[in-house]
Design a protein around this motif. Structure first.
Motif, PDB file in Angstrom:
ATOM      1  N   SER A   1       0.183   9.055   6.174  1.00 38.00           N
ATOM      2  CA  SER A   1      -0.952   8.502   5.818  1.00 38.00           C
ATOM      3  C   SER A   1      -1.680   8.381   7.507  1.00 38.00           C
ATOM      4  CB  SER A   1      -1.056   7.290   5.412  1.00 38.00           C
ATOM      5  OG  SER A   1      -0.494   6.355   5.919  1.00 38.00           O
TER       6      SER A   1
ATOM      7  N   ASP B   1      -6.366   7.252  -0.236  1.00 33.11           N
ATOM      8  CA  ASP B   1      -6.492   5.864  -0.647  1.00 33.11           C
ATOM      9  C   ASP B   1      -7.137   5.935  -2.107  1.00 33.11           C
ATOM     10  OD1 ASP B   1      -5.098   5.372   1.409  1.00 33.11           O
ATOM     11  OD2 ASP B   1      -6.516   4.002   2.302  1.00 33.11           O
TER      12      ASP B   1
ATOM     13  N   HIS C   1       1.317   4.685  -2.331  1.00 27.62           N
ATOM     14  CA  HIS C   1       1.400   6.280  -2.265  1.00 27.62           C
ATOM     15  C   HIS C   1       2.495   6.834  -2.562  1.00 27.62           C
ATOM     16  CE1 HIS C   1      -2.395   6.686   0.216  1.00 27.62           C
ATOM     17  NE2 HIS C   1      -2.130   5.801   1.244  1.00 27.62           N
TER      18      HIS C   1
ATOM     19  N   HIS D   1       0.575  -1.286   0.057  1.00 24.59           N
ATOM     20  CA  HIS D   1       0.054   0.037   0.002  1.00 24.59           C
ATOM     21  C   HIS D   1       0.748   1.368   0.132  1.00 24.59           C
ATOM     22  CE1 HIS D   1      -3.557   2.528   0.894  1.00 24.59           C
ATOM     23  NE2 HIS D   1      -2.919   3.020   2.015  1.00 24.59           N
TER      24      HIS D   1
HETATM   25 ZN    ZN Z   1      -3.236   4.994   2.536  1.00 24.73          ZN
END
Ligand code: ZN
Ligand code: KG4
Length: 339
Positions: free
Chosen positions: A136, A300, A115, A111
């Protein structure tokens, strides 16, 4: 090459199709904010169940928007970690199964790599190497980036992530979830210099950070206050200034140490206007170029996963017949695509 990206690590179902020649073809997002609002934070079981409900209709919507048939898709990328176990399982199971049915390769994506690469979705993209500040709800990382998959984490938060500190502060002040956007909105009404909050760990050497003490500071200040609307705004202002200042000081220090002339900011908190303007100010006074995604790709989304997936699939990397999810997964463990 066309890649379908699937993001379900937390409370957003993000689906997108990215084409190696034409760029982003379609992108859709379903946010579960309202579902979790009453609880002041994400409830993992509710999140997983909602991903199950949304994921297929969103994939159908994106396929239609991009005018793609299954045979047009050359690979599927899904977030395999870090994140909430149940939520990750939904995206991974759907992604892997679709790839099996559509006879194309699939790949599990980190993830935070998603980003980190999100600024590559813009027209003006950063060249490697660069320094990345990833901020985040779950991570606060300073990363020395030499290339895709070459990530050296040189600083991180020792306790709360920045986004988490925004969310907890908002909760303490009786504001909504997620805290980042509400705090930054309210901070516009705050009076400058009524409160001055500490800048944690800036007087100590090194690049690590800590945000949990700041949260206690907010709690005590609010408890001892007159609890008016103005005070709430003044605390939001002081909190945001302390966070932004701390991040700017740490970035400056990291840039000096690494001698990078490019800075990438990504992750949900990089949507924060005050943080953007503070780091742009830094760029204007030094020979530094700052890059960040457009706001919809700071938080996201499926596009960043499709993009990261394309880089790895194009290098020949792909899953076997099964799949695994990794709820805790250090970014530094990633390898160069295909290696
Ligand atoms: Zn995220
Ligand atoms: O990247 P993201 O969507 O999800 C995670 O990977 O965690 O980040 C979500 C976090 C939340 O904590 C949210 O409060 C924060 O990003 N956030 C912001 C802003 N927009 C979202 N924080 C500060 N200012 C904002 N404008």
């Amino acid at each position: 090459m066309k890649v379908l990206g699937i993001e379900t690590s937390c409370d957003e179902t993000g689906i997108a199709i990215y084409d190696s020649n034409q760029g982003l073809l379609a992108d859709a997002l379903y946010s579960q904010i309202e579902l979790h609002a009453d609880y002041g934070g994400v409830v993992p079981e509710l999140a997983s169940r909602d991903h199950v409900r949304r994921i297929i209709p969103l994939i159908q919507q994106v396929m239609a928007e991009a005018q793609c048939r299954p045979a047009d898709i050359n690979g599927i990328a899904y977030t395999s970690g870090p994140g909430l176990m149940g939520a990750l399982m939904v995206g991974a199971a759907v992604g892997r199964s679709l790839a099996w049915t559509w006879k194309c390769p699939s790949i599990g994506i980190h993830h935070m790599e998603g980003h980190l690469l999100a600024p590559m979705l813009e027209d003006n993209i950063p060249q490697f190497p660069f320094l990345a500040l990833l901020v985040s709800g779950g991570h606060t990382l300073l990363v020395d980036v030499s290339g895709i998959g070459q990530y050296n984490v040189i600083g991180e938060s020792l306790d709360d992530a920045v986004g988490e500190a925004f969310d907890k502060t908002a909760k303490m002040l009786g504001l909504g979830y997620p805290g980042g956007p509400v705090i930054s909105e309210l901070a516009h009404k705050g009076v400058k210099d009524r409160y001055k909050f500490p800048r944690p760990m800036v007087n100590r050497p090194g690049l690590d950070m800590s945000f949990s003490g700041l949260k206690t500071f907010v709690l005590n200040t609010w408890a001892d206050s007159d609890k008016t609307e103005q005070t709430r705004a003044d605390i939001a202002y002081a909190f945001q200034e302390a966070v932004v200042d701390t991040l700017a000081i740490k970035c400056k220090r990291a840039l000096k140490e690494t001698r990078h002339t490019r800075l990438v900011i990504a992750g949900g908190v990089s949507a924060n206007q005050r943080l953007r303007s503070r780091l742009t100010e830094l760029a204007n006074t030094t020979s530094l170029d700052v890059f960040y995604p457009k706001p919809q790709f700071c938080t996201d989304n499926g596009a960043m996963i499709a993009y990261a997936g394309l880089q790895r699939l194009a290098a020949g990397e792909h899953d076997g017949d099964g799949f695994s999810t990794i709820p805790r997964w250090p970014l530094g463990e990633l390898k160069v695509p295909g290696k």
